[in-house]
Design a protein around this motif. Sequence first.
Motif, PDB file in Angstrom:
ATOM      1  N   LEU A 286       0.827  -1.206   0.000  1.00 46.45           N
ATOM      2  CA  LEU A 286       0.000   0.000   0.000  1.00 46.45           C
ATOM      3  C   LEU A 286       0.864   1.260   0.000  1.00 46.45           C
ATOM      4  CD1 LEU A 286      -2.998   0.723   0.051  1.00 46.45           C
ATOM      5  CD2 LEU A 286      -2.863   0.823   2.538  1.00 46.45           C
ATOM      6  N   GLY A 287       1.860   1.302   0.874  1.00 44.10           N
ATOM      7  CA  GLY A 287       2.720   2.476   0.937  1.00 44.10           C
ATOM      8  C   GLY A 287       3.529   2.678  -0.331  1.00 44.10           C
ATOM      9  N   THR A 288       4.031   1.597  -0.898  1.00 43.47           N
ATOM     10  CA  THR A 288       4.808   1.690  -2.142  1.00 43.47           C
ATOM     11  C   THR A 288       3.945   2.192  -3.282  1.00 43.47           C
ATOM     12  OG1 THR A 288       6.272  -0.098  -1.411  1.00 43.47           O
ATOM     13  CG2 THR A 288       6.240   0.384  -3.766  1.00 43.47           C
ATOM     14  N   TYR A 289       2.676   1.773  -3.307  1.00 42.66           N
ATOM     15  CA  TYR A 289       1.757   2.256  -4.342  1.00 42.66           C
ATOM     16  C   TYR A 289       1.543   3.763  -4.199  1.00 42.66           C
ATOM     17  CZ  TYR A 289      -2.132   2.149  -7.630  1.00 42.66           C
ATOM     18  OH  TYR A 289      -2.945   2.354  -8.722  1.00 42.66           O
ATOM     19  N   CYS A 290       1.408   4.239  -2.977  1.00 40.03           N
ATOM     20  CA  CYS A 290       1.260   5.687  -2.755  1.00 40.03           C
ATOM     21  C   CYS A 290       2.509   6.440  -3.215  1.00 40.03           C
ATOM     22  CB  CYS A 290       1.009   5.976  -1.285  1.00 40.03           C
ATOM     23  SG  CYS A 290      -0.573   5.391  -0.651  1.00 40.03           S
ATOM     24  N   LEU A 291       3.664   5.827  -3.009  1.00 42.02           N
ATOM     25  CA  LEU A 291       4.920   6.478  -3.388  1.00 42.02           C
ATOM     26  C   LEU A 291       5.091   6.539  -4.904  1.00 42.02           C
ATOM     27  CD1 LEU A 291       7.760   7.615  -2.730  1.00 42.02           C
ATOM     28  CD2 LEU A 291       8.562   5.234  -2.644  1.00 42.02           C
ATOM     29  N   VAL A 425       8.413   3.902   4.418  1.00 41.71           N
ATOM     30  CA  VAL A 425       9.630   4.579   4.897  1.00 41.71           C
ATOM     31  C   VAL A 425      10.703   3.556   5.222  1.00 41.71           C
ATOM     32  CG1 VAL A 425      10.593   5.968   6.766  1.00 41.71           C
ATOM     33  CG2 VAL A 425       8.428   6.639   5.701  1.00 41.71           C
ATOM     34  N   SER A 426      10.294   2.449   5.833  1.00 47.43           N
ATOM     35  CA  SER A 426      11.238   1.376   6.137  1.00 47.43           C
ATOM     36  C   SER A 426      11.736   0.702   4.857  1.00 47.43           C
ATOM     37  CB  SER A 426      10.561   0.342   7.045  1.00 47.43           C
ATOM     38  OG  SER A 426      11.417  -0.742   7.308  1.00 47.43           O
ATOM     39  N   ALA A 427      10.880   0.620   3.841  1.00 49.42           N
ATOM     40  CA  ALA A 427      11.265  -0.032   2.590  1.00 49.42           C
ATOM     41  C   ALA A 427      12.266   0.789   1.796  1.00 49.42           C
ATOM     42  CB  ALA A 427      10.022  -0.297   1.738  1.00 49.42           C
ATOM     43  N   PHE A 428      12.175   2.122   1.879  1.00 45.10           N
ATOM     44  CA  PHE A 428      13.044   2.992   1.087  1.00 45.10           C
ATOM     45  C   PHE A 428      13.767   4.006   1.979  1.00 45.10           C
ATOM     46  CE2 PHE A 428       9.756   1.505  -1.828  1.00 45.10           C
ATOM     47  CZ  PHE A 428      10.512   1.063  -2.915  1.00 45.10           C
ATOM     48  N   PRO A 429      14.664   3.531   2.849  1.00 40.98           N
ATOM     49  CA  PRO A 429      15.426   4.464   3.701  1.00 40.98           C
ATOM     50  C   PRO A 429      16.419   5.251   2.851  1.00 40.98           C
ATOM     51  CG  PRO A 429      16.251   2.219   3.951  1.00 40.98           C
ATOM     52  CD  PRO A 429      15.048   2.122   3.079  1.00 40.98           C
ATOM     53  N   VAL A 430      16.504   6.538   3.064  1.00 39.53           N
ATOM     54  CA  VAL A 430      17.301   7.395   2.176  1.00 39.53           C
ATOM     55  C   VAL A 430      18.791   7.067   2.203  1.00 39.53           C
ATOM     56  CG1 VAL A 430      15.664   9.308   2.193  1.00 39.53           C
ATOM     57  CG2 VAL A 430      17.409   9.170   3.988  1.00 39.53           C
ATOM     58  N   ASP A 431      19.259   6.432   3.273  1.00 35.68           N
ATOM     59  CA  ASP A 431      20.692   6.162   3.385  1.00 35.68           C
ATOM     60  C   ASP A 431      21.044   4.711   3.077  1.00 35.68           C
ATOM     61  OD1 ASP A 431      19.376   5.221   5.602  1.00 35.68           O
ATOM     62  OD2 ASP A 431      20.980   5.721   7.013  1.00 35.68           O
TER      63      ASP A 431
END
Length: 462
Positions: A286-291, A425-431
């Motif tokens: 769900l979160g990835t779809y929103c992103l 957010v956990s799936a795509f951490p900026v670092d």
Amino acid sequence: MTELATMDFHPQPQAGEARPWAFPAPARGTLDNGLTVLHCHRPGQQVVAVEVLLDAPLDAEPAGLDGVATIMARAFSEGTDKHSAEEFAAELERCGATLDAHADHPGVRLSLEVPASRLAKALGLIADALRAPAFADSEVERLVRNRLDEIPHELANPSRRAAKELSKELFPADVRMSRPRQGTAETVENIDSAAVRAFYEKHVRPATATAVVVGDLTGVDLDALLGDTLGAWTGSSAQPRPVPPVTADDTGRVVIVDRPGAVQTQLLIGRVGADRHARVWPAQVLGTYCLGGTLTSRLDRVLREEKGYTYGVRAFGQVLRSAPDGTGAAMLAISGSVDTPNTGPALADLWQVLRTLAEGGLTDAERDVAVQNLVGVAPLKYETAAAVAGTLADQVEQHLPDDYQAALYQQLAATGTVEATAAVVSAFPVDRLVTVLVGDAAQIKEPVEALGIGEVKVVSAE
């Protein structure tokens, strides 16, 4: 005085009451030869879909023979003990059937579609292909040549080249996932009919295989039909192969695959994360779809609509290998292309989208649109037998329960905005993202280095 013509209008059609929908539940059984069977009766679906899954994963390929599973998969339709390659193709055509096969990390899959009235004949053909494939020297040599001809085209394709480089970066060199699924020129040229047959004899048997049959089965004695066709396939008993854990290095860094003079840059940003056995998967979907799942997603809204850098950027999760014990993994990635001069600014804005997401979270409106798109369109997505069969086959391949897809839609609908935010957010951490850029290094290296998103190295496109 002329009379005016009159028209009678029929009553305007009214929408009917919405009927509840759930993903079809299959019936499960086992043939005498050990073959597992899932079948699903779908009234009105006159084109029947059959998926056969073989426990012949890519990591079972012998050293130096990457691609042998792919050549074997393609060779199944190149003749049997009853038909030459030309005759086999002609028999399929007479059935109005299509047969495709491919190899991937979990195993080899054969996909058949055929009119219900020709199901018996087509099942007989696929059974012959599995039971007694010819693997003729001339046909295997032709398939090897064809595969060698494909490789330069894949390397010339920016998205395929980026995917190859990302796998190489993420996984250790001695792990099969680090190398192209269909092999390299160096490994494919070593493949001959003896290698294909050896791989077949070692890994292909009914006891570790599964067949999925979906379509209108009215008047079909499926048990008898399968017994006479796929049931005639014999082989030794064996336990499914153990699934090795997936290990990956997602230290934040950038790899530029140099394409001098390229007018645009292909982006592929990824890491390895949770697979479908993890409790976080529905929220992650769900979160990835929103992103980045649709034209209204955050990435598209900024990079496409506001800035005009790209025609579209997508975020997605793709299962690599799945296991109930938590050793499986999925590729979590962001993909798209931008014009060369704006590569640096586009990446800067992309990272800013991720940071903003971590700081402020998703909105309820974003979550609601995602649920509507993911859950609401499901009945349309599964209108065909092939779509249902493919999803059931995925569930088998990924060691999921038969009711998984139905439960997933319920979980998606019940997932809240906060939960979806935390998952993406956990799936795509900026670092912790590995960024692959296929483009002109002379123009993009310096602006990318200035972003500070990780060490930057340049590799040749060859």
